[in-house]
Scaffold this motif. Structure first.
Motif, PDB file in Angstrom:
ATOM      1  N   CYS A 271      13.030   6.277 -12.429  1.00  0.00           N
ATOM      2  CA  CYS A 271      12.762   6.173 -10.999  1.00  0.00           C
ATOM      3  C   CYS A 271      13.124   4.781 -10.494  1.00  0.00           C
ATOM      4  CB  CYS A 271      11.300   6.489 -10.705  1.00  0.00           C
ATOM      5  SG  CYS A 271      10.105   5.456 -11.569  1.00  0.00           S
ATOM      6  N   GLY A 272      13.072   4.617  -9.201  1.00  0.00           N
ATOM      7  CA  GLY A 272      13.327   3.325  -8.590  1.00  0.00           C
ATOM      8  C   GLY A 272      12.319   3.052  -7.496  1.00  0.00           C
ATOM      9  N   ASP A 273      12.138   1.760  -7.191  1.00  0.00           N
ATOM     10  CA  ASP A 273      11.215   1.384  -6.122  1.00  0.00           C
ATOM     11  C   ASP A 273      11.856   0.311  -5.252  1.00  0.00           C
ATOM     12  OD1 ASP A 273      10.940  -1.035  -7.483  1.00  0.00           O
ATOM     13  OD2 ASP A 273       8.833  -0.769  -7.949  1.00  0.00           O
ATOM     14  N   ASN A 274      11.127  -0.111  -4.240  1.00  0.00           N
ATOM     15  CA  ASN A 274      11.649  -1.108  -3.294  1.00  0.00           C
ATOM     16  C   ASN A 274      11.326  -2.540  -3.692  1.00  0.00           C
ATOM     17  OD1 ASN A 274      12.823   0.752  -1.572  1.00  0.00           O
ATOM     18  ND2 ASN A 274      10.916   1.099  -0.473  1.00  0.00           N
ATOM     19  N   ILE A 275      10.702  -2.744  -4.846  1.00  0.00           N
ATOM     20  CA  ILE A 275      10.350  -4.093  -5.282  1.00  0.00           C
ATOM     21  C   ILE A 275      11.383  -4.621  -6.268  1.00  0.00           C
ATOM     22  CG2 ILE A 275       8.635  -5.478  -6.507  1.00  0.00           C
ATOM     23  CD1 ILE A 275       6.505  -3.665  -5.247  1.00  0.00           C
ATOM     24  N   LEU A 276      11.709  -3.823  -7.257  1.00  0.00           N
ATOM     25  CA  LEU A 276      12.682  -4.232  -8.270  1.00  0.00           C
ATOM     26  C   LEU A 276      14.042  -3.620  -7.934  1.00  0.00           C
ATOM     27  CD1 LEU A 276      10.420  -3.784 -11.413  1.00  0.00           C
ATOM     28  CD2 LEU A 276      11.013  -5.916 -10.261  1.00  0.00           C
TER      29      LEU A 276
ATOM     30  N   LYS B 216       0.802  -1.225   0.000  1.00  0.00           N
ATOM     31  CA  LYS B 216       0.000   0.000   0.000  1.00  0.00           C
ATOM     32  C   LYS B 216       0.835   1.276   0.000  1.00  0.00           C
ATOM     33  CE  LYS B 216      -0.812   0.455   4.932  1.00  0.00           C
ATOM     34  NZ  LYS B 216      -1.364   1.573   5.630  1.00  0.00           N
ATOM     35  N   ASP B 217       2.050   1.252   0.520  1.00  0.00           N
ATOM     36  CA  ASP B 217       2.895   2.449   0.555  1.00  0.00           C
ATOM     37  C   ASP B 217       3.873   2.534  -0.611  1.00  0.00           C
ATOM     38  OD1 ASP B 217       1.773   3.495   2.891  1.00  0.00           O
ATOM     39  OD2 ASP B 217       3.040   2.211   4.132  1.00  0.00           O
ATOM     40  N   TRP B 218       3.754   1.618  -1.568  1.00  0.00           N
ATOM     41  CA  TRP B 218       4.686   1.554  -2.693  1.00  0.00           C
ATOM     42  C   TRP B 218       4.846   2.897  -3.405  1.00  0.00           C
ATOM     43  CZ3 TRP B 218       3.087   2.089  -7.886  1.00  0.00           C
ATOM     44  CH2 TRP B 218       4.076   1.855  -8.835  1.00  0.00           C
ATOM     45  N   PHE B 219       3.741   3.547  -3.765  1.00  0.00           N
ATOM     46  CA  PHE B 219       3.783   4.801  -4.507  1.00  0.00           C
ATOM     47  C   PHE B 219       4.526   5.877  -3.723  1.00  0.00           C
ATOM     48  CE2 PHE B 219       1.815   8.761  -6.156  1.00  0.00           C
ATOM     49  CZ  PHE B 219       2.058   8.590  -7.504  1.00  0.00           C
ATOM     50  N   ASN B 220       4.351   5.889  -2.412  1.00  0.00           N
ATOM     51  CA  ASN B 220       5.004   6.898  -1.563  1.00  0.00           C
ATOM     52  C   ASN B 220       6.513   6.699  -1.477  1.00  0.00           C
ATOM     53  OD1 ASN B 220       2.442   7.892  -0.971  1.00  0.00           O
ATOM     54  ND2 ASN B 220       2.243   6.561   0.812  1.00  0.00           N
ATOM     55  N   GLU B 221       6.975   5.509  -1.780  1.00  0.00           N
ATOM     56  CA  GLU B 221       8.393   5.183  -1.619  1.00  0.00           C
ATOM     57  C   GLU B 221       9.198   5.265  -2.919  1.00  0.00           C
ATOM     58  OE1 GLU B 221       8.063   1.316   0.113  1.00  0.00           O
ATOM     59  OE2 GLU B 221       7.413   2.116   2.050  1.00  0.00           O
ATOM     60  N   ILE B 222       8.546   5.601  -4.025  1.00  0.00           N
ATOM     61  CA  ILE B 222       9.253   5.699  -5.301  1.00  0.00           C
ATOM     62  C   ILE B 222      10.228   6.866  -5.252  1.00  0.00           C
ATOM     63  CG2 ILE B 222       9.002   6.178  -7.775  1.00  0.00           C
ATOM     64  CD1 ILE B 222       6.252   4.808  -7.599  1.00  0.00           C
TER      65      ILE B 222
END
Length: 138
Positions: free
Chosen positions: A112-117, A85-91
């Motif tokens: 951009c980068g995220d915490n999944i990939l 649920k917080d994925w978008f906030n962490e980009i």
């Protein structure tokens, strides 16, 4: 938000004038300010005046802070990765290139980068408010 555009003459050519913003901007939920504003480039066709596009540019940039549903759905469907649920906030946003050929013909590319990939940079291509593709670099 936009204040004045600052033209980067070294990035401009016969087809596009390149501008950066003077004031902080939010892309996704990532605030870009101060020296990092150099990483937000707005390319405007030499056939257009940037002042005539000021409202459209402001609206488009603002849209990137509200596009969570569009981005989340495309990401999950295309990359087959569920996000929390917080994925978008962490980009984290590294670079933004917005191009205006006309009021009706515009788009953006956002790195951009995220915490999944982990260990990948996502290059997200937008045609107006629609994602065309997410390419992974890394």
């Amino acid at each position: 938000m936009l204040g004045q555009f600052i033209e980067l003459e070294e990035e401009s050519d016969e087809r596009y004038r390149c501008y950066i913003l003077q004031n902080a901007v939010q892309i996704f939920n990532h605030s870009i300010q101060d020296d990092d504003l150099n990483d937000v480039r707005i390319y405007v066709s030499t056939d257009m005046q940037p002042n005539s596009l000021a409202n459209e540019i402001k609206s488009y940039v603002t849209w990137f802070s509200t596009c969570e549903t569009v981005f989340r759905e495309y990401y999950e469907n295309e990359l087959h990765e569920k996000v929390h649920k917080d994925w978008f906030n962490e980009i984290e946003v590294y670079r933004v290139d917005i191009t205006f050929n006309s009021i009706a013909d515009y788009g953006a590319t956002i790195a951009c980068g995220d915490n999944i990939l982990h260990d990948h940079i996502m290059i997200v291509d937008f045609d107006r408010e629609r994602i065309q593709a997410i390419n992974l670099n890394g």
